[in-house]
Design an enzyme around this catalytic site. Structure first.
Site, mmCIF file in Angstrom:
data_model
loop_
_atom_site.group_PDB
_atom_site.id
_atom_site.type_symbol
_atom_site.label_atom_id
_atom_site.label_comp_id
_atom_site.label_asym_id
_atom_site.label_seq_id
_atom_site.Cartn_x
_atom_site.Cartn_y
_atom_site.Cartn_z
ATOM 1 N N ASP A 23 -84.902 33.497 -24.257
ATOM 2 C CA ASP A 23 -86.131 33.467 -25.046
ATOM 3 C C ASP A 23 -87.254 34.304 -24.444
ATOM 4 O O ASP A 23 -88.321 34.432 -25.052
ATOM 5 C CB ASP A 23 -86.617 32.019 -25.217
ATOM 6 C CG ASP A 23 -85.882 31.286 -26.321
ATOM 7 O OD1 ASP A 23 -85.112 31.927 -27.058
ATOM 8 O OD2 ASP A 23 -86.076 30.060 -26.464
ATOM 9 N N LYS A 27 -92.511 23.732 -28.142
ATOM 10 C CA LYS A 27 -91.765 23.541 -29.394
ATOM 11 C C LYS A 27 -90.400 22.931 -29.132
ATOM 12 O O LYS A 27 -89.974 22.000 -29.837
ATOM 13 C CB LYS A 27 -91.589 24.897 -30.094
ATOM 14 C CG LYS A 27 -90.682 24.857 -31.327
ATOM 15 C CD LYS A 27 -90.576 26.214 -31.977
ATOM 16 C CE LYS A 27 -89.484 27.067 -31.395
ATOM 17 N NZ LYS A 27 -88.190 26.917 -32.088
ATOM 18 N N ASN A 28 -89.717 23.425 -28.108
ATOM 19 C CA ASN A 28 -88.351 22.983 -27.853
ATOM 20 C C ASN A 28 -88.279 21.611 -27.193
ATOM 21 O O ASN A 28 -87.186 21.092 -26.966
ATOM 22 C CB ASN A 28 -87.611 24.021 -27.004
ATOM 23 C CG ASN A 28 -87.327 25.290 -27.783
ATOM 24 O OD1 ASN A 28 -87.298 25.290 -29.009
ATOM 25 N ND2 ASN A 28 -87.143 26.400 -27.079
ATOM 26 N N ARG A 41 -74.695 30.138 -33.679
ATOM 27 C CA ARG A 41 -75.142 28.887 -33.068
ATOM 28 C C ARG A 41 -74.182 27.795 -33.554
ATOM 29 O O ARG A 41 -74.522 27.011 -34.428
ATOM 30 C CB ARG A 41 -76.574 28.556 -33.473
ATOM 31 C CG ARG A 41 -77.610 29.631 -33.118
ATOM 32 C CD ARG A 41 -78.951 29.199 -33.640
ATOM 33 N NE ARG A 41 -79.972 30.228 -33.528
ATOM 34 C CZ ARG A 41 -80.880 30.289 -32.564
ATOM 35 N NH1 ARG A 41 -80.852 29.401 -31.597
ATOM 36 N NH2 ARG A 41 -81.802 31.220 -32.554
ATOM 37 N N CYS A 94 -83.493 31.600 -36.815
ATOM 38 C CA CYS A 94 -83.482 33.056 -36.635
ATOM 39 C C CYS A 94 -82.057 33.610 -36.691
ATOM 40 O O CYS A 94 -81.120 32.975 -36.220
ATOM 41 C CB CYS A 94 -84.098 33.426 -35.286
ATOM 42 S SG CYS A 94 -85.854 33.030 -35.137
ATOM 43 N N ARG A 128 -93.605 30.214 -36.321
ATOM 44 C CA ARG A 128 -92.645 29.154 -36.084
ATOM 45 C C ARG A 128 -92.676 28.659 -34.642
ATOM 46 O O ARG A 128 -92.279 27.526 -34.363
ATOM 47 C CB ARG A 128 -91.214 29.632 -36.395
ATOM 48 C CG ARG A 128 -90.895 29.780 -37.877
ATOM 49 C CD ARG A 128 -89.421 30.130 -38.076
ATOM 50 N NE ARG A 128 -88.572 29.260 -37.284
ATOM 51 C CZ ARG A 128 -87.686 29.684 -36.389
ATOM 52 N NH1 ARG A 128 -87.518 30.966 -36.173
ATOM 53 N NH2 ARG A 128 -86.949 28.816 -35.711
#
Length: 422
Positions: free
Chosen positions: A309, A22-23, A122, A117, A401
């Site tokens: 993560d 995903k990243n 951030r 999230c 997600r």
């Protein structure tokens, strides 16, 4: 709202295929905006964040085709609306990655401040400072970043950018902005994650000139234009790490096809210290565990350290491992929200600020729990796999997600897990 019902106590055995990261996929979808020629990405995971990003790109007037095999074709030659509106990005912090490509190619961008999230601050100030160093004028008004080139300036200008902190999305944004800037850009204190290296390799295929990706100092020599390319998204190291913890915690034996052992050094070191056997199988990672694990203390930090993560998932493993452990979270200030839900399962955890102390080896009992963020939801699934009885995980839209059909993959490994749709 969907839920997962888990009946615990089954070791995981067999083989599972790790999806694209995903990243890596999200910045690479934004990188396709840098060219007027077609870009094809393979191994794109089927995730809610990816669907949101594709919807965002379509809203800009970009042609997008997606098939069932993980291939996405993007043609941004007709891009007419360089904007990322709040309505489309309120659930996804990766929206900020549209800023660099839109600004450097079109000279302007209007991007909503990102969502995602609720795990802590951030800040986008690093993104803004970096773009300003390259000559952009940026204001923040009514929840939007308005960026443009000043009158008389045709392109962003190369610059030396040193961020106050290591920022993954910041490094990616500067990298994409700099490839079409005039002159040389040097990124100091750059993030070193494998996903950044994968993005750089894609940009090089498009004609960019980049050196040093994978290190803390990246040098970009700007070019006039980029062409199209075909690129394979790198495998998701966090999904692989999650399955490593799940298999080890349940006392199983499984092969993680496409998993990259070289991307998970810190996690694998801790798994081996805990007593799991982890081996490189060429095109994958094999993990074996007899179920007798030793609890491990760790501290999250930037890559190549232990990833934030993976903090919640390894904490779930520590619940079944013998002994006490201490987990220190240094990246996000609110990333222990899963602890209260683990307590409902019988976990023995106390927290003090950014430190959690766990007493492992105690039996867990199934209960109704609620996911609070993406990685917290994965940790509750792992805890449910080892708990006695039934565990019902609510609000799994967080899970969707970032994990491509997680319950189907776990079923393939022998887990008793089902999705309940309401």
């Amino acid at each position: 709202m969907d839920k997962l019902l888990i009946r615990g106590g089954r070791p995981l055995h067999g083989e599972v295929t790790i999806s694209g990261a995903k990243n890596a996929a999200l910045p690479e979808l934004c990188a396709a905006l840098l060219s007027s020629e077609p870009v094809t990405l393979h191994n794109v995971p089927r995730l809610q964040d990816v669907s949101t990003m594709l919807q965002l790109i379509r809203n800009m007037g970009v042609s997008v085709e997606r098939d069932d095999n993980g291939t996405v074709r993007i043609h941004a030659g007709s891009l007419s609306n360089p904007e990322a509106p709040y309505e489309l990005v309120k659930t996804m912090r990766a929206s900020v990655l549209a800023l660099g490509p839109l600004l450097t190619r079109f000279g302007q961008a209007r991007v909503s401040l990102p969502g995602g999230c609720a795990i802590g601050s951030r800040p986008v100030d690093q993104h803004i400072k970096g773009m300003q160093a390259m000559g952009a004028e940026i204001t923040v008004e009514q929840g939007y970043m308005h960026a443009r080139l000043p009158e008389g300036l045709r392109r962003l200008q190369g610059a030396r950018i040193t961020t106050d902190m290591v920022t993954v999305t910041g490094t990616e944004n500067f990298l994409m902005a700099a490839v079409l800037a005039e002159g040389e850009t040097v990124l100091e204190n750059a993030a070193m994650e494998p996903e950044i290296g994968d993005l750089a390799e894609m940009l090089i295929r498009m004609g960019a000139r980049i050196e040093g990706h994978g290190t803390s100092r990246i040098v970009i020599h700007g070019v006039e234009r980029l062409g199209g390319c075909e690129h394979q998204v790198v495998a998701d190291r966090i999904e692989a790490g999650t399955f490593l913890c799940a298999v080890a915690a349940t006392g199983g034996d499984a092969l993680l096809r496409h998993g990259r052992i070289d991307h998970l050094g810190a996690v694998i070191d801790k798994l081996q210290d805990a007593g799991a056997e982890v081996t490189d199988e060429g095109d994958g990672i094999r993990v074996r565990s007899g179920g007798k694990l030793r609890a491990q203390s760790f501290r999250t930090t930037e890559y190549p350290g232990f990833p934030t993560d993976m903090q919640a998932q390894f904490m779930a493993l520590n619940l079944v491992a013998e002994g006490g452990s201490m987990v220190t979270e240094t990246i996000f200030e609110n990333r222990f929200m899963h602890v209260n839900e683990m307590l409902r399962l019988g976990a023995q955890i106390t927290t003090d600020g950014r430190v959690a102390n766990i007493i492992g080896g105690k039996p867990l009992s199934g209960a109704a729990v609620m996911a609070t963020d993406l990685r917290a939801s994965a940790s509750l699934v792992i805890a449910g796999l080892v708990a006695e009885g039934e565990t019902l995980v609510d609000r799994i839209y967080h899970l969707d997600r970032g994990y491509d059909r997680m319950e189907a993959k776990l079923c393939g490994l022998g887990a008793d897990i089902e999705r309940i749709s309401q």
